[in-house]
Scaffold this active site. Sequence first.
Site, PDB file in Angstrom:
ATOM      1  N   LYS A   1      62.483  26.866  42.948  1.00 34.12           N
ATOM      2  CA  LYS A   1      61.791  26.320  41.654  1.00 34.12           C
ATOM      3  C   LYS A   1      60.568  26.115  41.293  1.00 34.12           C
ATOM      4  O   LYS A   1      59.688  26.360  42.659  1.00 34.12           O
ATOM      5  CB  LYS A   1      62.472  25.014  41.197  1.00 34.12           C
ATOM      6  CG  LYS A   1      62.420  24.703  39.791  1.00 34.12           C
ATOM      7  CD  LYS A   1      62.999  23.192  39.955  1.00 34.12           C
ATOM      8  CE  LYS A   1      62.368  22.255  40.738  1.00 34.12           C
ATOM      9  NZ  LYS A   1      63.174  20.499  39.782  1.00 34.12           N
TER      10      LYS A   1
ATOM     11  N   ARG B   1      67.909  11.099  37.333  1.00 31.33           N
ATOM     12  CA  ARG B   1      66.773  10.126  37.020  1.00 31.33           C
ATOM     13  C   ARG B   1      67.452   9.165  36.531  1.00 31.33           C
ATOM     14  O   ARG B   1      66.506   8.135  35.634  1.00 31.33           O
ATOM     15  CB  ARG B   1      66.049  11.178  35.995  1.00 31.33           C
ATOM     16  CG  ARG B   1      65.425  12.274  36.563  1.00 31.33           C
ATOM     17  CD  ARG B   1      64.461  13.058  35.088  1.00 31.33           C
ATOM     18  NE  ARG B   1      64.285  14.402  35.615  1.00 31.33           N
ATOM     19  CZ  ARG B   1      63.473  15.254  34.910  1.00 31.33           C
ATOM     20  NH1 ARG B   1      63.301  14.760  33.671  1.00 31.33           N
ATOM     21  NH2 ARG B   1      63.039  16.485  35.760  1.00 31.33           N
TER      22      ARG B   1
ATOM     23  N   GLU C   1      72.528  21.321  35.910  1.00 34.04           N
ATOM     24  CA  GLU C   1      71.766  20.752  37.388  1.00 34.04           C
ATOM     25  C   GLU C   1      71.715  19.244  36.361  1.00 34.04           C
ATOM     26  O   GLU C   1      70.973  19.062  35.450  1.00 34.04           O
ATOM     27  CB  GLU C   1      70.335  21.047  37.142  1.00 34.04           C
ATOM     28  CG  GLU C   1      68.874  20.035  37.428  1.00 34.04           C
ATOM     29  CD  GLU C   1      68.282  20.721  37.754  1.00 34.04           C
ATOM     30  OE1 GLU C   1      66.859  19.837  38.479  1.00 34.04           O
ATOM     31  OE2 GLU C   1      67.899  22.029  37.674  1.00 34.04           O
TER      32      GLU C   1
END
Length: 204
Positions: free
Chosen positions: A128, A45, A41
């Site tokens: 999640k 960011r 993943e």
Amino acid sequence: MNDIASIMTLAPVIPVLVIDDAAQARPIAEALVAGGIRALEVTLRTPAALDVIREMAKVEGAVVGAGTVTNETQLQSAIDAGATFIVSPGLTEKLGRAAIESGVPFLPGTANAADIMLGLDLGLSHFKFFPAEAAGGIPALKALAAPFYQARFCPTGGVSLATAPTWLAIPEVLCVGGSWIVPRKIEDYAAVTAAAKAASQLAV
């Protein structure tokens, strides 16, 4: 890997990656795959994130996804860069519908019953649990998993190598997300492979 359940069961841990330099992308992916961790993943960011996805997607055996996807524009950019699954920190109907319409495997963030109910209404069943520790930890997830028996989870946020086995012992947990495998400032790729190997051997 056309469904999220298959991706979640590739290994007990999906590493959450924050990478500033795309030149490190392929060596990191190669080190992780060598250690038995295939689902990666890459969080959106950093300015380099989409280039990181493009580079990691070239590594044989790597199944590369985009994390921290919060809107439709990011969703499409991640798919265009080669992301084969999408992870979001939360769930909105707009993002959920866009992800479903795209056909990409989607793991939306949930923290409470309302989030899970929204996901179920959209036809989703894999989530999640984020931020896992801050949202109440293991007691909270167990409490949520009981009424939502059809749901499966990937706890992320505050999970460590030490606590991962306790999370993984919950029947509804298919894997955990963790940032401990790959530090943001990396100098030793052999250490990444060793950390990946330890993570890949955790019991589910």
